[in-house]
Design an enzyme around this catalytic site. Sequence first.
Site, PDB file in Angstrom:
ATOM      1  N   GLU A 285      -2.764  20.363  33.830  1.00 20.99           N
ATOM      2  CA  GLU A 285      -3.413  21.283  32.887  1.00 20.99           C
ATOM      3  C   GLU A 285      -4.714  21.822  33.453  1.00 20.99           C
ATOM      4  OE1 GLU A 285      -2.097  22.573  30.354  1.00 20.99           O
ATOM      5  OE2 GLU A 285      -0.600  21.189  29.554  1.00 20.99           O
TER       6      GLU A 285
ATOM      7  N   ASP B  28      10.333  23.138  33.844  1.00 19.36           N
ATOM      8  CA  ASP B  28      10.266  24.604  33.878  1.00 19.36           C
ATOM      9  C   ASP B  28       9.514  25.248  35.053  1.00 19.36           C
ATOM     10  OD1 ASP B  28       7.938  23.539  32.745  1.00 19.36           O
ATOM     11  OD2 ASP B  28       8.011  24.716  30.899  1.00 19.36           O
TER      12      ASP B  28
ATOM     13  N   GLU C 193      10.318  25.828  18.843  1.00 19.75           N
ATOM     14  CA  GLU C 193      10.098  25.083  20.084  1.00 19.75           C
ATOM     15  C   GLU C 193      11.441  24.671  20.710  1.00 19.75           C
ATOM     16  OE1 GLU C 193       7.243  24.804  21.465  1.00 19.75           O
ATOM     17  OE2 GLU C 193       7.260  23.059  22.781  1.00 19.75           O
TER      18      GLU C 193
ATOM     19  N   GLU D  21       5.959  32.647  26.634  1.00 20.71           N
ATOM     20  CA  GLU D  21       6.994  32.849  27.656  1.00 20.71           C
ATOM     21  C   GLU D  21       7.931  34.019  27.360  1.00 20.71           C
ATOM     22  OE1 GLU D  21       5.893  29.940  26.612  1.00 20.71           O
ATOM     23  OE2 GLU D  21       5.359  28.823  28.411  1.00 20.71           O
TER      24      GLU D  21
HETATM   25  C1  DMJ Z   1       1.014  27.146  29.313  1.00 23.01           C
HETATM   26  O1  DMJ Z   1      -0.007  26.220  29.487  1.00 23.01           O
HETATM   27  C2  DMJ Z   1       1.754  27.412  30.590  1.00 23.01           C
HETATM   28  O2  DMJ Z   1       2.464  28.601  30.478  1.00 23.01           O
HETATM   29  C3  DMJ Z   1       2.687  26.293  30.968  1.00 23.01           C
HETATM   30  O3  DMJ Z   1       3.460  26.614  32.086  1.00 23.01           O
HETATM   31  C4  DMJ Z   1       3.598  25.967  29.822  1.00 23.01           C
HETATM   32  N1  DMJ Z   1       2.890  25.752  28.602  1.00 23.01           N
HETATM   33  C5  DMJ Z   1       1.888  26.705  28.194  1.00 23.01           C
HETATM   34  C6  DMJ Z   1       2.426  27.873  27.404  1.00 23.01           C
HETATM   35  O4  DMJ Z   1       3.506  27.666  26.653  1.00 23.01           O
END
Ligand code: DMJ
Length: 456
Positions: A120, A248, A345, A364
């Site tokens: 993060e 992902d 989700e 996304e």
């Molecule tokens: C963001 O922090 C980034 O896009 C990450 O890859 C996935 N989660 C969140 C958004 O959904």
Amino acid sequence: MLRLVSVAIVGWLVVTSVGATQQLAPARAPLDRAALAARVRVEFQHAWSAYKRLASGHDEVNPISKTPHDWYPPAVLYMTPVDSLDTMLMMGLREEAAATQAEILAGLSFDKDVSVQVFEVTIRILGGLISAYQMTGEPKFLTLAEDVGRRMLPAFKTPTGMPYRFVNLRTGATRDPVSNPAEIGTLMLEFGALSRLTKNSVYYDTAKKALVELTKRRDPTTGLLGEGIDVTTGAWTSTRSHIGGRIDSYYEYVLKCEKLFGDADCGVMWRDGIAAVNRHLADDGPGGLWYGVSDMRTGQRIATTYGSLQAFLPGVLAYGGDLTRAARLQDSGLEMWNLHGIEPEAFDYREKRATNPRYELRPEIMESAYILYHYTKDPKYLEMGRTFFEGLVQHCRTEDGYTTLRSVVTKTKGDRQHSFLLAETFKYLYLLFKPDAVNFERVVFNTEAHPIRRTW
Ligand code: DMJ
């Protein structure tokens, strides 16, 4: 043969096919891109001003309880300001950007005795600082980026070279050896760019080794990754394979690593990886194209779940040149969105039912619309963007910024304005309607939508 009959009624458009009646959809005003971009900009300001009013100097805002939220109290890492700055610059919000730049440079320090999540902090803070440096030319942003990058290096001191999930910014103490492909494989763009900008190869080499070690552990038969791996032993702790959270952005980064650095190893990882995904995870049936969950050892399907995180894949498929699958999967994502007017989700695509009804303000699906529009110029993606934007405003806007939903079915509100709403969700919507705000061909977006320019 499918015969389509189109009937326009005042205010409504009815489209029916013989044998199948589709839902009535309200006719929409002609799409005005400039007006939509301006509206997105206003909503970004609404979210930003709520953060400033209720949580200035903190990481994020809880817009319902009107309280600040810090990730690692008592430390503050300025998540929202760092995540928001490049969006402000793209939107031409000069005053906000100048004040935010001054606030970050005056207040942000990483000499803190706190254990932080490497993934993060990398995607939001390190990525945000690198973009800020490239967009403003202010060298202090690079100094900060190098400082936080250096403080995260102890995380990679493991027998495999794959990093622990958490590292203490002051002491370098590490914890949480059970990690996952997303957290291990989504460091390459930021660490790699830091190396290129500082001319110190340690960051590139460290992140690349982690990526290579992870990729080496793909199942030799299926080519799939699991969703849990112990970085001290290299053994998988979960063999569930999918393209959702915990896996992902591994796929996103092997492709983007090739694009940003011209790294041929990453190119091979991308092509092999996506081939395995298309072979074992894609679920192509009468209900459209989806990507589900399979066991990495056998490739056998174990769940038919898609969701808001998985909605990144159409964009990445398009970026990798597969416009056909990308377009079909984005159509599926739109169907998921339309079921409740906003996406859940997690969604069982066979039963057409939300299995985790939360909505976390995720970007996304907008990101994918933006990338698909860039390559195809098909106006349907602009319409999709308008649908997503209007759903977001209708269901998540509050008096004080934007909030998550506990349920897309009941529309019950949660209480958090995630920093990625400002970094990504509004940015991708804005760029969809105003693409000239950035030169798509000259940048690679990290997974938090921070653009990194290839200046080397
Ligand atoms: C963001 O922090 C980034 O896009 C990450 O890859 C996935 N989660 C969140 C958004 O959904």
